[in-house]
Design a protein around this motif. Sequence first.
Motif, PDB file in Angstrom:
ATOM      1  N   SER A  76       0.623  -1.310   0.060  1.00 53.70           N
ATOM      2  CA  SER A  76       0.015  -0.152  -0.070  1.00 53.70           C
ATOM      3  C   SER A  76       0.905   1.260  -0.197  1.00 53.70           C
ATOM      4  O   SER A  76       0.351   2.415  -0.567  1.00 53.70           O
ATOM      5  N   GLN A  77       2.109   1.217   0.444  1.00 50.92           N
ATOM      6  CA  GLN A  77       3.023   2.315   0.507  1.00 50.92           C
ATOM      7  C   GLN A  77       3.087   2.749  -0.751  1.00 50.92           C
ATOM      8  O   GLN A  77       3.360   3.849  -1.063  1.00 50.92           O
ATOM      9  N   LEU A  87       0.267   4.817  -1.912  1.00 47.84           N
ATOM     10  CA  LEU A  87       0.163   6.067  -1.480  1.00 47.84           C
ATOM     11  C   LEU A  87       1.138   7.089  -1.995  1.00 47.84           C
ATOM     12  O   LEU A  87       0.845   8.265  -2.294  1.00 47.84           O
ATOM     13  N   TYR A 133      -1.205   8.017   9.918  1.00 47.59           N
ATOM     14  CA  TYR A 133       0.006   7.180   9.457  1.00 47.59           C
ATOM     15  C   TYR A 133       1.139   7.707   8.960  1.00 47.59           C
ATOM     16  O   TYR A 133       0.836   8.497   7.819  1.00 47.59           O
ATOM     17  N   TYR A 160      -8.000  11.801   3.414  1.00 46.09           N
ATOM     18  CA  TYR A 160      -7.002  10.553   3.661  1.00 46.09           C
ATOM     19  C   TYR A 160      -7.865  10.026   4.915  1.00 46.09           C
ATOM     20  O   TYR A 160      -7.729  10.549   5.928  1.00 46.09           O
ATOM     21  N   LEU A 203      -8.360   6.375   7.438  1.00 45.08           N
ATOM     22  CA  LEU A 203      -8.102   5.035   7.955  1.00 45.08           C
ATOM     23  C   LEU A 203      -9.304   4.462   8.760  1.00 45.08           C
ATOM     24  O   LEU A 203      -9.350   4.786  10.053  1.00 45.08           O
ATOM     25  N   ASN A 230      -4.102   3.393  12.453  1.00 42.35           N
ATOM     26  CA  ASN A 230      -2.739   3.279  12.837  1.00 42.35           C
ATOM     27  C   ASN A 230      -2.285   4.740  12.859  1.00 42.35           C
ATOM     28  O   ASN A 230      -2.400   5.396  11.992  1.00 42.35           O
ATOM     29  N   ASP A 283      -7.746   4.036   3.225  1.00 42.03           N
ATOM     30  CA  ASP A 283      -6.513   3.085   3.594  1.00 42.03           C
ATOM     31  C   ASP A 283      -7.130   2.272   4.632  1.00 42.03           C
ATOM     32  O   ASP A 283      -7.149   2.341   5.812  1.00 42.03           O
ATOM     33  N   PRO A 293      -5.898  -1.321   5.773  1.00 40.22           N
ATOM     34  CA  PRO A 293      -4.890  -2.439   5.744  1.00 40.22           C
ATOM     35  C   PRO A 293      -5.466  -3.445   6.828  1.00 40.22           C
ATOM     36  O   PRO A 293      -4.792  -4.696   6.919  1.00 40.22           O
ATOM     37  N   TYR A 294      -6.148  -3.021   7.795  1.00 43.82           N
ATOM     38  CA  TYR A 294      -6.402  -3.931   8.946  1.00 43.82           C
ATOM     39  C   TYR A 294      -7.902  -4.490   9.073  1.00 43.82           C
ATOM     40  O   TYR A 294      -8.061  -5.236   9.889  1.00 43.82           O
ATOM     41  N   THR A 348      -4.047  -4.481   1.492  1.00 42.65           N
ATOM     42  CA  THR A 348      -2.852  -5.169   1.544  1.00 42.65           C
ATOM     43  C   THR A 348      -2.770  -6.534   1.997  1.00 42.65           C
ATOM     44  O   THR A 348      -3.621  -6.915   2.942  1.00 42.65           O
ATOM     45  N   SER A 376      -0.122  -7.318   3.674  1.00 40.45           N
ATOM     46  CA  SER A 376       0.971  -7.179   4.353  1.00 40.45           C
ATOM     47  C   SER A 376       0.761  -7.960   5.741  1.00 40.45           C
ATOM     48  O   SER A 376       1.579  -8.262   6.329  1.00 40.45           O
ATOM     49  N   LYS A 377      -0.580  -7.487   6.105  1.00 37.41           N
ATOM     50  CA  LYS A 377      -0.938  -7.859   7.705  1.00 37.41           C
ATOM     51  C   LYS A 377      -1.761  -9.217   7.839  1.00 37.41           C
ATOM     52  O   LYS A 377      -2.010  -9.668   8.819  1.00 37.41           O
ATOM     53  N   ARG A 416       5.316  -7.803  -0.148  1.00 37.99           N
ATOM     54  CA  ARG A 416       5.314  -6.300  -0.751  1.00 37.99           C
ATOM     55  C   ARG A 416       4.036  -6.424  -1.773  1.00 37.99           C
ATOM     56  O   ARG A 416       4.218  -5.959  -3.030  1.00 37.99           O
ATOM     57  N   ALA A 476      -0.081  -5.386  -2.622  1.00 42.58           N
ATOM     58  CA  ALA A 476      -1.399  -5.030  -2.234  1.00 42.58           C
ATOM     59  C   ALA A 476      -2.010  -4.368  -3.339  1.00 42.58           C
ATOM     60  O   ALA A 476      -1.738  -4.664  -4.447  1.00 42.58           O
TER      61      ALA A 476
HETATM   62  C1  LIG Z   1      -2.268   2.808   7.447  1.00 41.97           C
HETATM   63  C2  LIG Z   1      -1.151   1.910   6.759  1.00 41.97           C
HETATM   64  N1  LIG Z   1      -1.225   2.213   5.417  1.00 41.97           N
HETATM   65  C3  LIG Z   1      -0.215   1.489   4.722  1.00 41.97           C
HETATM   66  C4  LIG Z   1       0.664   0.728   5.340  1.00 41.97           C
HETATM   67  C5  LIG Z   1       1.822   0.053   4.162  1.00 41.97           C
HETATM   68  O1  LIG Z   1       1.612  -1.202   4.113  1.00 41.97           O
HETATM   69  P1  LIG Z   1       2.281  -2.095   2.968  1.00 41.97           P
HETATM   70  O2  LIG Z   1       3.194  -3.032   3.822  1.00 41.97           O
HETATM   71  O3  LIG Z   1       1.065  -2.794   2.363  1.00 41.97           O
HETATM   72  O4  LIG Z   1       2.906  -1.266   2.192  1.00 41.97           O
HETATM   73  C6  LIG Z   1       0.709   0.553   6.773  1.00 41.97           C
HETATM   74  C7  LIG Z   1       1.696  -0.383   7.121  1.00 41.97           C
HETATM   75  O5  LIG Z   1       1.927  -0.617   8.418  1.00 41.97           O
HETATM   76  C8  LIG Z   1      -0.224   1.059   7.146  1.00 41.97           C
HETATM   77  O6  LIG Z   1      -0.414   0.963   8.559  1.00 41.97           O
END
Ligand SMILES: Cc1ncc(COP(=O)(O)O)c(C=O)c1O
Length: 412
Positions: free
Chosen positions: A115-116, A119, A140, A184, A186, A191, A219, A221-222, A248, A250-251, A258, A260
């Motif tokens: 996701s980074q 962004l 974040y 933006y 969350l 986070n 956004d 991710p969780y 993503t 990732s979690k 890597r 997402a």
């Molecule tokens: C709110 C939020 N957005 C994006 C990311 C980035 O995640 P990714 O590992 O998919 O790049 C994180 C990672 O901790 C996050 O907490």
Amino acid sequence: MTGKDGMITHVEDIGWEARLAARARRMQSSVIRELLKLTSQPDIISFAGGLPAPELFPVREVQEACQYILQNHGPAALQYSPTEGFQPLKQWLAETMSKYGIWVEHENIMMVNGSQQALDLIGKLFVDPNACIVCSRPTYLGAIQAWDSYEAQYCTVPMDEDGMITEGLPAMLDQSKQRPRFLYVLPNFHNPAGTTLSLERRKELVEVARRYDLVIVEDDPYGELRFEGQDLTPIFRLAPERTIYLSTFSKTLAPGFRLAWVVAPKPIISRLVQAKQGADLNTGAFIQMVANDICQRGILRQHVRRLRGVYRSRRDAMLDALHEHMPSGVSWTVPQGGLFLWVRTSDRVDTREFLKKSIAAKVAYVPGFAFYPGEQGGEHSMRMNFSYSDEETINEGIYRLGVAMKQELAGG
Ligand SMILES: Cc1ncc(COP(=O)(O)O)c(C=O)c1O
């Protein structure tokens, strides 16, 4: 200068910093990454990172999927591939997201390297120098890092237990000299705050976005890591015409993939594809095919069920330990999922200063100031991660933190 073996031993400093573009001066190495260096000392109990529990990574299943893909689709997996992403995986994502009310076609989805990256690409597409982004306070850190490099400004909105306080948005937007590029948000298990945006506020946010004709970046991710309570309607479902949704693997699977995805109206997906082509051509076919195999076989679904159980009991261990060991006057959020909770200390504890004492007691957290874009705030708060350590370690870490904080309050 070169040594005998041809190794370069010394190079002249030609003044690299002065040669960098103006925007590079805004870039800073993330406070969290710098802190993580400190906290990676041996014996430290770290609540600082946002790391999933490594012992739960499905290593054997990934190994089997890698073997299967190489044996059956080796050449395609090792080739360049479409920037949009691997279609079967996007199709799986489209079907899976429909259970949350996100009804889209695979053409509405683009795969990215975390996701980074999304962004960053959003910054590349939407943010001119000094353009304004509306976000929560705190927010974040990685998003700020991505958008700082496009010279963004931030209009921030405070939060409470129900997430971003949307009631103040219209007044803020009326006062703003320029139309913000986007909001933006969350929505789930924020986070760093651990809070979830209530349904009423989601609706209000959408209503404001429509009234002021704003784009929303959601956004998420969780969201899959919900331990209790009802899933809430994604903002994308409420405003599909103006929302860019990110999630993503990732979690849920592993951050090492890597991998997402972005969901958005097709015209903006085409623009994101162009932006991504300039960045890295495409996300690796191999990891997408491996992830697809894991998803299609139902392994991810099973794995996420397990994560929810383990993370829930770690969250409970942290809540119990906070109750037991923290001095009075300290409070915290109670997240219904995700990886973090947010602790508010007494006004007499500056969490940035206190970190030194905490590290001396061999326990680490992220001080709240790190999550406030370009302004004061968070001096008496800290972000705590509960996914990485087991219950016993969590209890020990919170005990140490409590002792150090009581000493701090006693003037020690
Ligand atoms: C709110 C939020 N957005 C994006 C990311 C980035 O995640 P990714 O590992 O998919 O790049 C994180 C990672 O901790 C996050 O907490």
